[in-house]
Scaffold this active site. Structure first.
Site, short mmCIF file in Angstrom:
data_model
loop_
_atom_site.label_atom_id
_atom_site.label_comp_id
_atom_site.label_asym_id
_atom_site.label_seq_id
_atom_site.Cartn_x
_atom_site.Cartn_y
_atom_site.Cartn_z
N SER A 14 0.83 -1.22 0.00
CA SER A 14 0.00 0.00 0.00
C SER A 14 0.86 1.27 0.00
O SER A 14 0.47 2.28 -0.59
CB SER A 14 -0.98 0.01 1.18
OG SER A 14 -0.32 0.20 2.40
N MET A 91 10.82 -6.74 3.85
CA MET A 91 11.02 -7.37 5.15
C MET A 91 12.40 -8.00 5.34
O MET A 91 12.55 -8.96 6.08
CB MET A 91 9.94 -8.44 5.39
CG MET A 91 8.52 -7.90 5.31
SD MET A 91 8.23 -6.53 6.44
CE MET A 91 8.12 -7.41 7.99
N ASN A 108 13.39 4.33 3.93
CA ASN A 108 12.50 3.30 4.50
C ASN A 108 11.41 4.00 5.30
O ASN A 108 11.61 5.09 5.81
CB ASN A 108 13.30 2.37 5.42
CG ASN A 108 12.42 1.29 6.03
OD1 ASN A 108 11.60 0.67 5.33
ND2 ASN A 108 12.53 1.06 7.33
N HIS A 110 8.76 3.45 8.60
CA HIS A 110 8.55 2.62 9.79
C HIS A 110 7.32 3.13 10.54
O HIS A 110 7.18 4.35 10.74
CB HIS A 110 9.78 2.67 10.69
CG HIS A 110 9.65 1.80 11.88
ND1 HIS A 110 9.71 0.41 11.80
CD2 HIS A 110 9.39 2.08 13.18
CE1 HIS A 110 9.51 -0.10 13.01
NE2 HIS A 110 9.31 0.89 13.86
N ASP A 146 16.12 -0.09 11.09
CA ASP A 146 15.31 1.09 11.45
C ASP A 146 16.14 2.14 12.17
O ASP A 146 15.76 2.66 13.22
CB ASP A 146 14.11 0.65 12.33
CG ASP A 146 13.19 -0.33 11.61
OD1 ASP A 146 13.10 -0.24 10.37
OD2 ASP A 146 12.59 -1.18 12.28
C1 GRF Z 1 4.03 -0.52 6.74
O1 GRF Z 1 3.40 -0.40 7.98
C2 GRF Z 1 5.44 -0.01 6.81
O2 GRF Z 1 5.62 1.05 7.70
C3 GRF Z 1 6.20 -1.21 7.30
O3 GRF Z 1 5.59 -2.31 6.68
C4 GRF Z 1 4.24 -1.99 6.35
C5 GRF Z 1 4.09 -2.22 4.89
O4 GRF Z 1 2.76 -2.06 4.44
N1 GRF Z 1 7.61 -1.08 7.02
P1 GRF Z 1 2.47 -1.99 2.88
O5 GRF Z 1 3.06 -3.25 2.26
O6 GRF Z 1 3.11 -0.76 2.35
O7 GRF Z 1 0.98 -1.96 2.76
#
Ligand code: GRF
Length: 208
Positions: A14, A91, A108, A110, A146
């Site tokens: 997203s 991830m 990135n 977070h 992070d």
């Molecule tokens: C988000 O909450 C971002 O902050 C974290 O992982 C999640 C990813 O969500 N690093 P999406 O795949 O962008 O919907």
């Protein structure tokens, strides 16, 4: 010439969609050139294709080491002539080789106000800790999790009646605004990294 942005995802995507839409709408002066995902069949891949952005899969399980996988990622982004990289729910940690290939050009996002709650399940841990305010951080990526210089932070209120899902949803909404803002700032050439600080020169808002 406008910046060329590559995005790394592992799942839902997203934030990737928010970034791509902001670039397409001209709110960020940059072009999305390639979305790379390390998980075959992740929902973000279809979303990227629907937005007309090229995609590639590099499954980390197909590579003998993180370094080998990251070398492939660098190759893909270089072929696409990307000059900025956004991690959007990617991830995995990046190896020194990847960091060096895009030095000070990797962002990135977070879902907490770093340095509070780094790592996984940041929203749940913030709720359990009892903080009244949490939020969103967009930062430059370095070799620690992070950890790199902070570019943009936005607060999100924790409400008395919040469930983890409520808080996650409110944070995500803020992420979708903060990440394009941060990217706009990054590609504007106004950001200079000095030690831990990402200094914005001249100071001021990032979005048009
Ligand atoms: C988000 O909450 C971002 O902050 C974290 O992982 C999640 C990813 O969500 N690093 P999406 O795949 O962008 O919907």
């Amino acid at each position: 010439m406008s910046a060329r942005v590559g995005i790394l995802i592992s799942g839902r995507g997203s934030n990737m969609v928010a970034l791509v839409q902001a670039m397409i709408a001209g709110e960020v002066e940059a072009e999305p050139v390639l979305i790379v995902c390390n998980v075959p069949g992740a929902p973000g891949l279809e979303k990227a294709a629907a937005l007309g952005v090229p995609t590639a899969v590099a499954d980390h399980r197909d590579f003998p080491s993180r370094e080998d996988h990251d070398r492939r990622l660098v190759e893909l982004f270089r072929e696409a002539e990307a000059d900025w990289i956004c991690l959007a729910g990617y991830m995995r940690m990046l190896s020194p080789g990847f960091l060096a290939a895009f030095k000070d050009r990797i962002l990135n996002i977070h879902p907490a106000l770093l340095p509070s709650f780094p790592g996984l399940q940041a929203q749940q841990r913030a709720l359990e800790w009892g903080v009244k305010v949490t939020g969103v951080t967009v930062h430059f990526v370095d070799e620690e999790l992070d950890h790199g210089p902070i570019l943009v932070q936005r607060p999100v209120e924790v409400r008395e009646e919040d469930t983890v899902e409520d808080l996650e949803a409110r944070i995500l909404e803020t992420e979708h605004k903060a990440y394009p803002e941060a990217l706009a700032l990054a590609v504007s050439g106004r950001v200079r990294i000095e030690g831990r600080r990402a200094r914005v020169d001249p100071p001021g808002p990032s979005v048009k």
